[in-house]
Design a protein around this motif. Sequence first.
Motif, short mmCIF file in Angstrom:
data_model
loop_
_atom_site.label_atom_id
_atom_site.label_comp_id
_atom_site.label_asym_id
_atom_site.label_seq_id
_atom_site.Cartn_x
_atom_site.Cartn_y
_atom_site.Cartn_z
N ARG A 112 47.58 21.77 53.29
CA ARG A 112 46.47 22.72 53.37
C ARG A 112 46.45 23.61 52.15
O ARG A 112 45.40 23.90 51.60
CB ARG A 112 46.58 23.55 54.64
N LEU A 113 47.63 23.99 51.72
CA LEU A 113 47.68 24.83 50.52
C LEU A 113 47.06 24.11 49.34
O LEU A 113 46.30 24.69 48.58
CB LEU A 113 49.13 25.19 50.20
N TRP A 127 42.68 23.23 50.42
CA TRP A 127 41.75 24.36 50.49
C TRP A 127 42.02 25.43 49.46
O TRP A 127 41.13 26.12 49.02
CB TRP A 127 41.69 24.94 51.90
N ARG A 128 43.29 25.57 49.10
CA ARG A 128 43.59 26.54 48.05
C ARG A 128 42.75 26.24 46.84
O ARG A 128 42.03 27.09 46.32
CB ARG A 128 45.08 26.46 47.70
N THR A 152 38.96 26.89 47.78
CA THR A 152 38.49 28.25 48.02
C THR A 152 38.51 29.08 46.74
O THR A 152 37.67 29.93 46.55
CB THR A 152 39.34 28.95 49.09
N LYS A 153 39.46 28.78 45.89
CA LYS A 153 39.51 29.51 44.62
C LYS A 153 38.17 29.45 43.91
O LYS A 153 37.76 30.37 43.23
CB LYS A 153 40.58 28.92 43.70
N PHE A 194 34.95 29.08 45.11
CA PHE A 194 33.74 29.78 45.53
C PHE A 194 34.04 31.19 45.98
O PHE A 194 33.23 31.84 46.61
CB PHE A 194 32.92 29.00 46.56
N ARG A 195 35.20 31.68 45.67
CA ARG A 195 35.46 33.09 45.94
C ARG A 195 34.40 33.95 45.32
O ARG A 195 34.01 33.74 44.18
CB ARG A 195 36.81 33.50 45.36
N GLY A 196 33.97 34.91 46.04
CA GLY A 196 32.99 35.82 45.49
C GLY A 196 31.58 35.50 45.93
O GLY A 196 30.66 36.24 45.63
N VAL A 197 31.41 34.41 46.66
CA VAL A 197 30.06 34.05 47.08
C VAL A 197 30.05 33.70 48.57
O VAL A 197 30.69 32.74 48.99
CB VAL A 197 29.54 32.81 46.31
N LYS A 198 29.35 34.49 49.37
CA LYS A 198 29.09 34.11 50.75
C LYS A 198 27.75 33.41 50.75
O LYS A 198 26.70 34.04 50.89
CB LYS A 198 29.05 35.34 51.66
N GLU A 220 26.26 22.87 48.07
CA GLU A 220 27.66 22.48 48.04
C GLU A 220 28.08 22.53 46.58
O GLU A 220 27.55 21.78 45.76
CB GLU A 220 27.82 21.08 48.61
N LEU A 228 33.63 22.13 43.94
CA LEU A 228 34.47 21.98 45.12
C LEU A 228 35.06 20.57 45.22
O LEU A 228 36.04 20.35 45.92
CB LEU A 228 33.67 22.27 46.39
N GLU A 229 34.43 19.64 44.54
CA GLU A 229 34.92 18.27 44.62
C GLU A 229 36.22 18.15 43.84
O GLU A 229 36.22 17.93 42.65
CB GLU A 229 33.88 17.30 44.04
#
Lengths: 102, 102, 102, 102
Positions: B5-6, B9-10, B13-14, B16-20, B96, B100-101
Amino acid sequence: MTLKRLLTWRAKTKNFRGVKLITEYIEAALGRAKYEIIEDEEPYYGEIPELEGVWANGKTLEECRHNLAEVIDGWLVVRLKRGLPIPPIGEHRVEELKRLEV
Amino acid sequence: MTLKRLLTWRAKTKNFRGVKLITEYIEAALGRAKYEIIEDEEPYYGEIPELEGVWANGKTLEECRHNLAEVIDGWLVVRLKRGLPIPPIGEHRVEELKRLEV
Amino acid sequence: MTLKRLLTWRAKTKNFRGVKLITEYIEAALGRAKYEIIEDEEPYYGEIPELEGVWANGKTLEECRHNLAEVIDGWLVVRLKRGLPIPPIGEHRVEELKRLEV
Amino acid sequence: MTLKRLLTWRAKTKNFRGVKLITEYIEAALGRAKYEIIEDEEPYYGEIPELEGVWANGKTLEECRHNLAEVIDGWLVVRLKRGLPIPPIGEHRVEELKRLEV
């Protein structure tokens, strides 16, 4: 506001009134978050147990919560676009309502 | 929290941090809403000009806004699940992220 | 909406537009919270270092944060009503703006 | 965390656990807002009927809501600091709890 729009979306929107599908799902997921303090330069760690792989951390708990909200949000986009299943959070589901098919 | 998981997703997630993505899109869309008073038993009418067919009404302006938020939300689920285009609202896009890919 | 109201609050509100004094203070305070794990049946402990005596604990980190938000909130009521000083949190102050005196 | 702090705030905080006095009051007040569309360059107008003189407007409904939240917030600071009465909003009151007097 044309008649066509009235006939199409009117019919549709009537059906899902009362449910903010995505917004309420994100809020419900955040409400399930489990946080811990770990040994890390960003020591606050949070995850949503129901959502495999959805976690975040941060230098403060507030930052961790903020990052976790972002992760849930981005995770939902990926799941929706790829047609992957989205586990229910309590009674909250993100599904295209069948009743919407007019 | 497994290593796998580290590693997965690590990495993700790195990026798109900063964007909801979804949350900010909905807020931005509500910020563009145009409301007016029409002849109807629910006289407050609101629409998002950029989003064809997205409108709602209500007995009060606040009820109308609430209904409009629901419509945007449900509309997004339909658009995402069906792979239909989602018009940008200002700089806000629900996509998307390519990065992220991994 | 009478003219009197227009003349009084209009003048006043113009002056503090852009600042949610209390809400932003509470958020800023929570952002400064330091949490740790102590030996207690409610082992998660959090405090705001800048605010003497403001702390809370809980069975989980999220419960602790919730309790801490409540303590800050109630603490503010006491400080404001008694005219006691409220330490600034970064740039955030809870003060009756001088400019409001019309 | 000294014993003194434990003895003082522990006693106090136990009593108002479960109530975010100010935060919940502001949310409840916003929930009572009545909005209208008026002839003005900032045509969206909102007020809290229970709170005399608390109103705001804006170029969009979202801006009006935002401004109204600021007005309620600043109004509360003034009322609290001056010892002026704060009308209850439903069951929500902003009062120094008598039980807090240890």
